[in-house]
Write an enzyme that holds these catalytic residues in place. Structure first.
Site, mmCIF file in Angstrom:
data_model
loop_
_atom_site.group_PDB
_atom_site.id
_atom_site.type_symbol
_atom_site.label_atom_id
_atom_site.label_comp_id
_atom_site.label_asym_id
_atom_site.label_seq_id
_atom_site.Cartn_x
_atom_site.Cartn_y
_atom_site.Cartn_z
ATOM 1 N N HIS B 249 -46.506 9.972 22.634
ATOM 2 C CA HIS B 249 -45.863 8.665 22.571
ATOM 3 C C HIS B 249 -45.265 8.533 21.180
ATOM 4 O O HIS B 249 -45.930 8.828 20.197
ATOM 5 C CB HIS B 249 -46.891 7.564 22.830
ATOM 6 C CG HIS B 249 -46.285 6.219 23.093
ATOM 7 N ND1 HIS B 249 -45.673 5.485 22.110
ATOM 8 C CD2 HIS B 249 -46.184 5.488 24.234
ATOM 9 C CE1 HIS B 249 -45.225 4.357 22.650
ATOM 10 N NE2 HIS B 249 -45.522 4.339 23.930
ATOM 11 N N ARG B 269 -39.851 -1.988 21.256
ATOM 12 C CA ARG B 269 -38.459 -1.568 21.258
ATOM 13 C C ARG B 269 -37.685 -2.225 22.388
ATOM 14 O O ARG B 269 -36.540 -2.638 22.218
ATOM 15 C CB ARG B 269 -38.374 -0.037 21.344
ATOM 16 C CG ARG B 269 -38.685 0.640 20.024
ATOM 17 C CD ARG B 269 -38.854 2.143 20.163
ATOM 18 N NE ARG B 269 -40.138 2.485 20.776
ATOM 19 C CZ ARG B 269 -40.294 3.423 21.700
ATOM 20 N NH1 ARG B 269 -39.275 4.115 22.119
ATOM 21 N NH2 ARG B 269 -41.497 3.648 22.204
#
Lengths: 253, 630, 274
Positions: B249, B269
């Protein structure tokens, strides 16, 4: 690197036990669970501690640090008074299994006493419509990570083992509140009155709203103000305020 | 040897995360007597760590979304190595699985018209993730947990016994599966609390044990992620696929050291957070790979417009699939443009108002405040890649979750194929639900097909397995006395450094050599104390699984001479279409050696291929595979 | 082989019954006794002052400016100065009956059953518990499940009464803008009275019962937008319930003391207008 700290960890089982002393290295940014793990890896490989995510999301590593119910993984060493011994004990309200691990099955038994969500009849999956403002209150309660620290600190259970059968504790009264506030729960249509159950089956009356549950909640859920007191007020609607009760019958909100 | 308690069930589910619970619910609803066995307490599974949401093309926020778009995104994200049938079933069934949760009492965030709200996420064309703030996994696990309570209450009303048809065995570890001939017959387990053994007799076993991240040093995974299901399957004779593909990740915490690896959700994000390097540059624009050219914004202005007008602008490159972002961060740090603690900056504070951040990302705010003393509404976070998910797992039949051994099923992270070489964020929660349910149904159908021919467990098998599980207490077989904690740390360091995010031939070979050594030393592990809740012993048993699975990972990684998704080879930096149709299959021989062999993928069904432009297919498929298409 | 047995608990059957054998009543190392002690001192001081004052039966009214202390409002005893009895007088003038005997009990009960004060005195006086994770001294505990404490559930009736009394206090505060001569006037005393009334309303409106009645009872806020809005306001006030509870104790005592001081002639009320 780090400095030395003195740890006093309770070790034992249901037949007895005592504090064990460990001098152990502590580095910047560490939490109590890191230190417990270091003790495990270097001094006491069989020191029992329950933990999972180490990020404050699973609620497994509940214990008591300097007498206060806390998550071991969310208690930064820098928040504890330096130079003083750090005392780590298992949760006091539940039977101890070994060292810092307690038997929390009481909570799972209580969970099973709360009548589950009742889906509304005639509403197909995909057709559920709920407004954000209507789900927000219950969503707050669903933030609960079931660490059971509120159950541990609640004096009704902590100081009175004999109350355990009659009292579900803050976690599960909050669950009742969550369901009672759920905009689509159809329990009432099934003849289940959650308010009545809160009072008569889950022991809401034992709560004297001294707010320790709210104080210890690592998720900062306002258990007392947003769940327990509103639930008490809803019980009042039902049981102690005939005026509102009659009105409510006439037009269901 | 003391007598061992025997319990009889139709189905046992190993693992109480999303997949396990959904499988158990299905098996129970199909009338099968079901046991759920969990290493942890009920409701603590790693699923709670999933933050962003559950991908399902319900089209609540953008009605252009449908299963075909979702299918396309999933295949693209996995670089077309995915088992296309799984991706198809997943995309088609995810909405129903999410809606079903509402009938169990789940409370997702809502759209203004009262439907389930959906958010943007990396690799998904449209806002697709059903979510509850940034604690969606918790909602999922709690909802399934409460559904099980609901079923138990039904059973109580009917039979007077809560546990009549579905029972949870918490803090109970399965050490071995047993077989009767070629068929699964049950499992041997022990209570972590007391160390006492118990035997489950069951014709069907569903593995839902999650991933393998604890073999890596920097990981977002909890201690439970020791590859138990993978290892149990191997030892029972089943095969694993795609083990070389491990997702790092892109955004894990990098500081303080004690929390290194803990996840920072992708929603940061999705909701507007940007990645910058130490020079303040939004570097992701430099890392848009060729296969994604044209799908992502190339200027900051366009990227910023996308958050408010997604239909007319292209999405920011911060939302590229995870493998791309993780590699980009890795490159920036290597190039000396990292933060003081060796990450990059992820900033929402300059992009969203504090109250919006707290509303949309409450657990991130909480996590940074409490663990790093950073207020994300005021300052940027420091993030770096962390081992997060294994795409590989038990090779299963897409429709039923059945493994190659009769009676063995797998679902969720411990099964392989669905995500190809890289999983899209949000696709794991939906994967759990879709294939959890399918494996539960598959197990029920398998039992129905057995009739009276149910397998049984021999006492000898039980005694052998039981003896093996307590060997670490010193059965006389050990010559040395290895500490399991030390071995575990060495394993983690080895996998992290040598089979990590960027790999090369010599390093993987070195890892394999070291793994040989660790395996030999693993035989010499001795634990102190007694069997009652003894973490040293628990680790010793987990270590056996981690070593086995790590060997599969390394052996597959050395064979795949290309870079694709969660497998990046420094010495073979490009994607090779000739590798797309090849799976690496890992099996365990009777003598304990791990074999990895090539196997051809089943060609993608024509009507599914038709969902893509031929230009795009040309980037992934060989011309031979595409010949004959117009 | 043992026969399979099904148990009702979700955990291992070997679970013991005993808690960890830790003798100490608490292992807290901080000064946990400070908050309950502060509460006790504060409440005792206030109760002492209020008790003395309600039985003094003098210095409660400033005729020149129509200042009536809230401790004597409404003044309904035959002993009241006639100008101070805005709502008539009918109670016998005996020493043991406060002049505002009709309302004081309700005010007392409103505060005694208040969710904040309950917490405060359960902790400070009844030690149930004295502080979190500090053992309480009682052998048994039944909380608010039975008489008399089950009566705490009557809080909302006292809330209704408190609303009426707040109206009377508001009337007093407005009435005080009229001097004894019937002219409009403003002095420092008016500001004190006004400030007290505002604080009293804030405390009353922030009550948990109020929050429930206004909107908390509803399951579909979306169908009652006005009540939802009101509930939002009350919720915000409710977050400050503790602070308001203490603030109003302060403003009540201060207002009373101010009027006593002016009435007794210890100092004269600074006037702004007339």
């Amino acid at each position: 690197m780090g400095n030395q700290e003195h740890f006093r960890v309770w070790r034992g089982d249901d037949e007895g036990g005592d504090f064990a002393d460990y001098d152990v290295e502590v580095n910047e940014g560490e939490v109590v669970l890191d230190i417990i793990h270091r003790i495990q890896a270097t001094q006491a490989p069989d020191l029992a501690v329950r933990w999972n995510c180490k990020a404050g999301k699973c609620g497994s590593c509940s214990a008591e640090i300097n007498g206060r119910p806390r998550l071991l993984c969310m208690t930064r060493m820098s928040t504890l008074p330096p130079g003083e011994p750090i005392v780590v004990t298992p949760m006091r309200t539940f039977p101890v299994i070994r060292d810092l691990v307690t038997d929390v099955s009481f909570n799972y038994d209580k969970a099973r006493e709360v009548r589950a969500f009742v889906p509304p009849e005639g509403v197909e999956p995909g057709d559920y419509r709920m407004q954000q403002v209507d789900v927000e209150r219950s969503q707050e309660f669903r933030k609960c990570i079931e660490c059971f620290l509120c159950q541990d600190t609640c004096h009704v259970l902590r100081d009175h083992e004999e109350n355990k059968p009659a009292f579900a504790g803050p976690r599960f009264l909050m669950r009742v509140a969550e369901l009672d506030m759920h905009p689509l729960d159809a329990a009432e249509e099934q003849g289940v009155n959650r308010k009545e159950a809160a009072q008569d089956e889950h022991g809401l009356g034992f709560c004297n709203i001294t707010k320790c549950c709210t104080e210890v909640c690592p998720e900062h859920i306002k258990i007392t103000d947003n769940a327990l007191i509103p639930l008490k007020e809803r019980v009042v609607d039902l049981k102690f305020d005939p005026m509102i009760r009659r009105k409510k019958r006439a037009s269901r909100s | 040897m003391t007598e061992i308690e025997r319990l009889s069930y139709d189905v046992i589910v190993i693992g109480a995360g999303g997949a396990g619970l959904r499988a158990a619910i299905e098996a129970r609803e199909q009338g099968k007597k079901t046991a759920i066995i969990s290493k942890s307490l009920f409701g603590k599974a790693h699923t709670v760590m999933a933050e962003g949401g559950c991908a399902a093309s319900m089209g609540n926020v953008n009605d252009k979304d449908n299963w075909m778009v979702h299918f396309g995104d999933t295949m693209r994200g996995g670089k077309f190595l995915n088992n296309w049938r799984m991706a198809e079933l997943h995309a088609k069934e995810a909405p129903d699985r999410v809606w079903e949760l509402e009938t169990y009492g789940a409370l997702f965030d809502r759209t203004p018209d009262g439907k389930i709200s959906q958010r943007n996420f990396g690799g998904h064309t449209y806002p697709r993730l059903a979510h509850v703030g940034d604690r969606t996994g918790l909602e999922l696990i709690r909802t399934l947990q409460q559904k099980i309570v609901s079923l138990q209450q039904e059973d109580l009303a009917e039979t007077g016994d809560l546990d009549a048809r579905i029972k949870v065995f918490a803090e109970c570890t399965v050490t071995d599966l047993t077989k009767d001939g070629d068929r699964i017959s049950g499992a041997l387990a022990y209570w972590r609390e007391s160390g006492r053994h118990l035997v489950f007799e069951a014709p069907a076993v569903i593995l839902a044990t999650g991933g393998i991240g604890k073999s890596f040093k920097v990981t977002s995974n909890s201690w439970e992620y020791t590859g138990d299901g993978h290892a149990l399957a191997l030892r029972a004779g089943a095969s694993l696929i795609n083990m070389e593909f491990i997702q790092f990740h892109p955004t894990g915490m990098v500081w303080p050291p004690s929390v290194k690896g803990i996840l920072v959700t992708e929603s940061v994000r999705g909701d507007g957070g940007v990645l910058t390097n130490s020079e303040g540059k939004r570097f992701m624009f430099d890392y848009i790979p060729d296969v994604f050219k044209g799908q992502y914004a190339t200027t900051e202005e366009e990227a910023d417009r996308w958050y408010t007008d997604a239909d007319n602008n292209k999405r920011p490159p911060e939302l590229l699939p995870r493998d791309e972002v993780a590699r980009a961060i890795n490159s920036e740090v290597k190039a000396g443009r990292g933060t003081p603690h060796g990450g990059v900056y992820l900033d929402v504070s300059s992009r969203l108002k504090p109250e919006v951040i707290i509303k949309k990302l409450p657990s991130m705010h909480h996590q940074f405040k409490e663990l790093a003393d950073v207020d994300i509404t005021k300052e940027p976070m420091e993030v770096g890649p962390t081992c997060h998910y294994v795409m590989g797992g038990v090779e299963v039949d897409p429709d039923t979750g059945a493994a190659s051994v009769a009676g063995l099923f797998a679902a969720g992270e411990c099964s392989g194929g669905m995500h190809g070489s890289n999983r899209l964020g949000g696709n794991s929660l939906s994967d759990l639900l879709v294939f959890g349910r399918r494996s539960g149904a598959g197990a029920a159908a398998y039992i129905d097909s057995l009739g009276d021919q149910r397998p049984s467990i021999s006492d000898d098998d039980v005694q052998i397995a039981a003896r093996r599980s307590v060997a670490a207490f010193g059965d006389g077989g050990q010559e040395g006395s290895e500490n399991p904690y030390t071995l575990h740390q060495e394993l983690q360091q080895t996998m992290n450094d040598l089979v990590g995010i960027i790999r090369k031939q010599e390093e993987i070979q070195e890892a394999l050599d070291r793994l040989e050594g660790l395996k030999a030393r693993g035989e010499q592990v001795v634990v102190e104390g007694h069997r009652q809740f003894n973490p040293g012993w628990h680790l010793a048993l987990d270590l056996r699984n981690m070593l086995l699975v790590s060997e599969c990972v390394a052996k597959a990684a050395i064979l795949r001479t290309e870079s694709r998704g969660g497998h990046t080879r420094d010495d073979y930096p490009t994607m090779d279409a000739e590798w797309r149709h090849v799976l690496l299959v890992c099996t365990l021989a009777d003598d304990g050696t791990v074999d990895v062999e090539r196997k051809e993928q089943i060609p993608v069904r024509e009507d599914l291929l038709d969902l893509f432009e031929s230009d795009e297919l040309g980037k992934y498929f060989t011309s031979a595979e595409l010949s004959g298409r117009n | 082989m043992t026969v399979a047995t099904l148990r009702t608990s979700t955990s291992s059957p070997e679970a013991g019954d005993g808690r960890a054998a830790i003798a100490a009543r608490t292992l807290r190392t901080d000064r946990w006794w400070i908050p309950p002690l502060t509460t006790a001192v504060g409440l005792i001081a206030w109760i002492t002052y209020a008790t003395v004052r309600v039985f003094m039966q003098k210095d409660y009214f400033v005729g020149d400016y129509n200042y009536l202390t809230p401790f004597y409002s409404p003044c309904i005893s035959n002993g009241c100065v006639p100008e101070s009895s805005h709502f008539g007088s009918f109670l016998p003038d005996v020493w043991w009956l406060p002049y505002a005997a009709l309302t004081l009990p309700f005010l007392l009960l409103f505060r005694m059953t208040c969710y904040y004060y309950r917490k405060a005195y359960y902790r400070a006086f009844w030690f149930s518990p004295p502080a979190c994770a500090v053992a309480e001294p009682h052998a048994t505990y039944s909380g608010e499940t039975r008489f008399p404490l089950i009566g705490q559930n009557l809080h909302r009736y006292f809330f209704y009464a408190a609303v009426l009394i707040s109206l009377i206090n508001t009337y007093d505060a407005i009435k005080a803008f009229e001097t004894g001569d019937g002219e409009f006037g403003i002095g420092l005393g008016n500001l004190v009275l006004l400030g007290n009334v505002v604080a009293l309303w804030a405390y009353t409106a922030s009550c948990h019962s109020c929050r429930s009645i206004i909107g908390g009872r509803l399951n579909h806020f979306s169908k009652h937008p006005v009540r939802y809005k009101l509930w939002g306001w009350v919720t915000r006030l409710n977050g400050k319930h503790m602070q308001l509870a203490w603030l109003t104790l302060g403003t009540l005592a201060l207002t009373d003391f101010y009027i006593m001081a002016v009435s007794a002639g210890w100092f004269s009320d600074p006037r702004i207008i007339n």
